[in-house]
Design a protein around this motif. Structure first.
Motif, short mmCIF file in Angstrom:
data_model
loop_
_atom_site.label_atom_id
_atom_site.label_comp_id
_atom_site.label_asym_id
_atom_site.label_seq_id
_atom_site.Cartn_x
_atom_site.Cartn_y
_atom_site.Cartn_z
N ASP A 113 3.41 16.87 7.24
CA ASP A 113 4.05 18.03 8.31
C ASP A 113 3.57 19.39 7.69
OD1 ASP A 113 5.69 18.90 10.01
OD2 ASP A 113 7.69 17.86 9.02
N GLU A 114 3.55 20.33 8.85
CA GLU A 114 3.19 21.61 8.85
C GLU A 114 1.65 21.45 8.49
OE1 GLU A 114 4.97 23.62 10.37
OE2 GLU A 114 6.83 22.92 9.86
N ALA A 115 0.96 20.60 8.98
CA ALA A 115 -0.43 20.56 8.47
C ALA A 115 -1.34 21.69 9.05
CB ALA A 115 -0.79 19.11 9.35
N GLN A 116 -0.78 22.31 9.87
CA GLN A 116 -1.55 23.47 10.43
C GLN A 116 -1.86 24.71 9.32
OE1 GLN A 116 1.56 23.40 11.51
NE2 GLN A 116 2.43 25.01 10.59
N ASP A 117 -1.07 24.50 8.08
CA ASP A 117 -1.10 25.53 7.03
C ASP A 117 -2.10 24.97 6.02
OD1 ASP A 117 0.51 27.58 7.83
OD2 ASP A 117 2.06 26.78 7.30
N LEU A 118 -2.58 23.78 6.15
CA LEU A 118 -3.40 23.27 5.00
C LEU A 118 -4.79 23.91 5.08
CD1 LEU A 118 -2.55 19.58 4.96
CD2 LEU A 118 -1.48 21.40 3.54
N SER A 119 -5.49 24.23 3.79
CA SER A 119 -6.66 24.58 3.72
C SER A 119 -7.87 23.51 4.01
CB SER A 119 -6.84 25.41 2.60
OG SER A 119 -6.94 24.41 1.45
N PRO A 120 -8.79 23.63 4.33
CA PRO A 120 -9.92 22.59 4.47
C PRO A 120 -9.83 21.73 3.18
CG PRO A 120 -11.13 24.23 5.35
CD PRO A 120 -9.60 25.12 4.78
N MET A 121 -9.67 22.32 1.96
CA MET A 121 -9.84 21.70 0.60
C MET A 121 -8.50 20.92 0.21
SD MET A 121 -12.92 21.93 -0.61
CE MET A 121 -12.49 21.50 -2.33
N THR B 30 0.69 -1.12 -0.20
CA THR B 30 0.07 -0.02 0.03
C THR B 30 0.75 1.14 0.10
OG1 THR B 30 -0.25 0.03 2.25
CG2 THR B 30 -1.79 -1.17 1.14
N GLY B 31 1.90 1.26 0.66
CA GLY B 31 2.98 2.41 0.51
C GLY B 31 2.77 3.27 1.64
N VAL B 32 3.93 4.23 1.85
CA VAL B 32 3.87 5.27 2.73
C VAL B 32 4.21 6.45 2.06
CG1 VAL B 32 5.06 6.04 4.71
CG2 VAL B 32 4.68 3.77 4.55
N LEU B 33 3.60 7.50 2.26
CA LEU B 33 3.61 8.66 1.76
C LEU B 33 3.82 9.99 2.63
CD1 LEU B 33 2.99 10.75 -0.65
CD2 LEU B 33 0.77 10.77 0.13
N ILE B 34 4.84 10.87 2.47
CA ILE B 34 5.34 11.89 3.17
C ILE B 34 4.92 13.16 2.39
CG2 ILE B 34 7.02 13.17 4.31
CD1 ILE B 34 8.19 10.39 5.04
N VAL B 35 4.23 14.04 2.86
CA VAL B 35 3.86 15.24 2.33
C VAL B 35 4.48 16.46 3.25
CG1 VAL B 35 1.83 16.76 1.51
CG2 VAL B 35 1.59 14.31 1.71
N GLY B 36 5.29 17.17 2.49
CA GLY B 36 6.18 18.32 3.19
C GLY B 36 5.43 19.59 2.67
N PRO B 37 5.97 20.84 3.23
CA PRO B 37 5.43 22.21 2.78
C PRO B 37 5.97 22.70 1.55
CG PRO B 37 6.90 22.20 4.71
CD PRO B 37 6.72 20.89 4.57
N GLU C 164 15.21 2.88 5.12
CA GLU C 164 14.04 3.15 4.19
C GLU C 164 14.33 3.83 3.16
OE1 GLU C 164 12.23 0.69 5.00
OE2 GLU C 164 12.76 -0.05 6.82
N ALA C 165 14.48 3.42 1.98
CA ALA C 165 14.44 4.17 0.82
C ALA C 165 13.15 4.21 -0.09
CB ALA C 165 15.63 3.80 -0.30
N ASP C 166 12.38 3.25 0.17
CA ASP C 166 11.17 3.15 -0.84
C ASP C 166 9.95 3.88 -0.12
OD1 ASP C 166 12.63 1.69 -2.87
OD2 ASP C 166 12.14 -0.17 -1.70
N VAL C 167 10.02 5.19 0.28
CA VAL C 167 9.24 5.87 0.70
C VAL C 167 8.88 6.97 -0.10
CG1 VAL C 167 8.30 7.39 2.66
CG2 VAL C 167 9.69 5.18 3.15
N GLU C 168 7.53 7.63 -0.54
CA GLU C 168 7.48 8.60 -1.53
C GLU C 168 7.39 9.90 -0.79
OE1 GLU C 168 3.90 10.34 -4.56
OE2 GLU C 168 3.57 8.22 -3.61
N GLN C 169 8.24 10.87 -1.09
CA GLN C 169 8.19 12.08 -0.37
C GLN C 169 7.86 13.30 -1.36
OE1 GLN C 169 11.45 12.68 2.19
NE2 GLN C 169 12.20 10.57 2.21
N THR C 170 7.05 14.08 -1.21
CA THR C 170 6.33 15.10 -2.09
C THR C 170 6.07 16.07 -1.41
OG1 THR C 170 5.08 15.47 -3.96
CG2 THR C 170 4.00 13.90 -2.32
N THR C 171 5.44 17.13 -2.04
CA THR C 171 4.78 18.26 -1.48
C THR C 171 3.07 18.04 -2.00
OG1 THR C 171 5.16 19.66 -3.47
CG2 THR C 171 6.71 19.82 -1.88
N LEU C 172 2.29 19.26 -1.47
CA LEU C 172 0.95 19.03 -2.00
C LEU C 172 0.85 19.36 -3.27
CD1 LEU C 172 -1.81 19.02 -0.04
CD2 LEU C 172 -1.96 21.29 -1.15
#
Length: 679
Positions: free
Chosen positions: A464-472, A234-241, A258-266
């Motif tokens: 991460d930095e989830a406080q900055d995300l809008s509801p959408m 199923t995978g692990v995803l990291i979302v950064g600002p 651990e190298a097989d983790v997807e790291q991306t921004t919104l």
């Protein structure tokens, strides 16, 4: 000491044998010379060149040791070395080093004199890393770390433990290059979060310097270790600002194996939409509002029509008919099932075919799979579907909505005000192909895609930095989470977007995990006490209910530098900072970036980008919009009044800037200081 150094060499030799065995395994599909766990994990790690460079040449093979008392029921008299990775002792022999994620290794982080958990002695090792914090180039490889000392903590004798100098030295070690792991310094409250179960979603409200980002990354590594088969599917995803943040954290997981983790921004999650335009702040605020989900839902399902005519399907000599009342009931039933729109269209098709098949069977018409496929694709059935449940693409739906007119008015009636509808509407109608999409439009397209298409949910998402995300934007992340769990990291005091969250309850609901456990981290190990005390003065003006941070460190420096011009003051501060070790970050308002870059270059410095030090000068010039999540040994905050005056969230931005310093903070100002800092 000599015995421990000899053990370190034996561990390095064991690692070398594992690497060679894993290489053979990659080549021939099987290996020998190490246990199965070691071969599998090393074979996986060999796919990552970054991992090889970071760990194989010289990282410490272990950082701790546990000596259990003779009377412990499970590990009586045993000794275990704890490191970043498992190191095999060879076939049919116990491992030389245990992975920090192994169940017994938890005792290293949790045992105390009050609850020794069977441990008699906990030993911490100190290492001279000999340049291992510097990424090696093609011709530069760091030498092996040198064991320089150790400290023993007698947990079986009661009393209070003195503070570990080795632990303090590791926490305060100068930062240069990307973020480091914290496996040697994880605190008990951090360890509880790292080892939380896969099915549990947690929210970490972390004051600056409490290690919330590190907790999230180490939790990813722990979950992959503990639930390998499930998460490999199923995978692990990291979302950064932002990309600077991703560059900064990029080395942590490979270092942990651990190298097989997807790291991306919104924005990376929204890559299907090419962004070329920029909204006004008013339009962006409306588009990011949670009510837009309802508007899009209405606009989409307004296309579903009530059948008014009998469906007639030719079939050779036969004519099959379905009355409009039966078709209407069928369409209504599918709408009530609340499946994705595209799935609903196919269900309508299959149920129409089922009705036709029953008619054919009653008349003795032979039917099979090919007959059903042909009937489902027949012109009559296709025309009915295009009328009753038409095919829709996400981009087409959003473009039609934002083009205004009756569609927007109908979908937004009672949901958005007239002024809000006007703010949404493009200056002229556009098609999906001719549209100039904004970043907020990309969020709407993703929402539309989620309504139409069935998505793939990840096994675990860390945001991460989830406080900055809008509801959408939260809904974008929630769709990637699917039915998996989330680790939500952030600090309400560091919210800097126009739609930043004021509390976690609403934010977690938008993220799809309303029952997530909220855990505050307040003890800071990164930011010195004087810096934390200064930043805490801003909390009263930030309109968020968060506990103030506390620093466990007594070191650090804080200076206010009044300058005749900002550029002159910053150059002076940077020149002084270069006399000491570590990375230097100059943080400024976005509007001051160009002038300060020119001033630093004119003074002979070559500032790098946010998230990395610049060349030999070790200096990074960081616009405040990219500073969040980064850290530097020495921070120069340029003109705090300019940062604080930048929009409605200016004081939050200043709070972020003040808390990026690991050791030393210079506040350079040519204008008067903000009132909360002035005394």
């Amino acid at each position: 000491m000599e015995a421990e150094r000899a053990y370190a060499e034996a561990a390095r030799d064991g690692l070398g044998r594992m690497v060679e065995a894993a290489r053979r395994q990659v080549v021939i599909g099987e290996g020998a010379g190490a246990d199965r766990y070691a071969l599998e994990s090393l074979g996986r790690l060999l796919k990552s060149r970054a991992k090889q460079l970071a760990e194989e040449p010289g990282g410490p093979p272990f950082f701790g040791r546990l000596d259990f008392g003779a009377d412990d029921a499970d590990h009586g008299g045993n000794r275990y070395y704890i490191g970043r990775r498992h190191i095999s002792g060879g076939p049919e022999r116990p491992p030389l080093v245990l992975d920090w994620r192994a169940p017994v290794a938890r005792t290293f982080y949790q045992a105390s004199t009050g609850e020794p958990q069977g441990v008699a002695v906990r030993r911490r090792f100190g290492w001279d890393l000999v340049g291992s914090d510097v990424r090696p180039g093609p011709a530069v490889r760091p030498g092996p770390a040198v064991l320089t000392g150790f400290e023993d903590e007698r947990l079986d004798q009661g009393g209070d433990l003195r503070r570990s100098r080795i632990l303090d030295a590791e926490i305060e070690r100068p930062r240069q290059g990307p973020m480091r792991d914290i496996v040697a310094t994880i605190q008990p409250e951090q360890d509880d979060l790292v080892r939380a179960g896969l099915d549990e979603s947690i929210c970490v409200q972390g004051a600056p310097g409490t290690g919330k980002t590190a907790v999230g990354l180490h939790r990813a590594a722990f979950l992959l270790y503990s639930h390998r088969k499930r998460l490999e599917r199923t995978g692990v995803l990291i979302v950064g600002p932002n990309p600077a943040f991703l560059r900064y954290i990029s080395a942590v997981l490979p270092t942990l194996g651990e190298a097989d983790v997807e790291q991306t921004t919104l924005d990376g999650l929204l890559s299907r939409t090419h962004v070329r335009a920029q909204d006004t702040e008013t339009a962006a605020i409306v588009k990011h509002d949670a009510r837009m989900a309802e508007v899009l839902h209405r606009a989409l399902y307004a296309r579903v029509a009530v059948p008014e005519e009998t469906l007639v399907v030719p079939d050779g000599a036969y004519r099959w008919r379905i009355a409009p009342e039966e078709l209407s009931a069928l369409v209504g039933d599918v709408r009530g099932e609340q499946v994705p729109y595209g799935t609903g269209r196919e269900r309508v098709r299959s149920r129409v075919v089922a009705l036709l098949r029953r008619q054919a069977e009653r008349r003795g018409r032979p039917v099979n799979g090919a007959w059903q496929r042909n009937i489902g694709r027949s012109p009559a059935v296709a025309a009915f579907l295009d009328h009753a449940w038409p095919r829709v693409k996400p981009e087409e739906l959003v473009a039609a909505l934002l083009s205004g007119g009756p569609m927007l008015a109908q979908a937004a009636a009672g949901v958005l005000t007239g002024e809000e509808q006007a703010a949404l509407q493009w200056d002229r109608p556009r098609s999906a192909k001719s549209a100039c999409w904004s970043a907020a439009d990309a969020v709407l397209v993703d929402e539309a895609a989620g309504l139409i298409e069935s998505g793939h949910g990840m096994g675990h998402v860390i945001v991460d930095e989830a406080q900055d995300l809008s509801p959408m934007q939260c809904r974008v992340v929630a769709r990637r989470g699917g039915h998996g769990s989330l680790t939500v990291l952030g600090d309400l005091a560091q919210g800097t977007t126009p739609w930043a969250a004021q509390d976690w309850d609403g934010q977690l609901a938008h993220l799809g995990v309303p029952k997530a456990r909220i855990v505050p981290l307040t003890d800071g190990f990164r930011v010195p006490g004087a810096v934390v005390a200064l930043a805490n003065r801003l909390l009263e003006a930030l309109d968020v209910d968060v506990p103030p941070g506390r620093s466990v460190r007594g070191d650090g420096e804080l200076r206010f530098l009044k300058a005749s011009t900002l550029a002159e003051g910053v150059v002076t501060a940077v020149r002084r900072a270069l006399a000491q070790d570590g990375a230097i970050g100059v943080i400024c308002a976005d509007a001051a970036l160009t002038a300060l870059d020119e001033a630093l270059r004119a003074a002979g410095f070559e500032p790098g980008e946010a998230g990395e030090a610049g060349g030999g000068a070790r200096v990074a010039l960081v616009p405040i919009g990219l500073a969040k999540g980064l850290e530097y040994d020495h921070v120069v905050v340029a003109e705090p009044a300019q940062i604080a005056g930048d929009g409605t969230r200016g004081l939050n931005r200043l709070y972020v800037a003040l808390t990026r310093a690991v050791s030393r903070l210079d506040i350079v100002h040519a204008r008067p200081l903000p009132a909360l800092l002035a005394d």
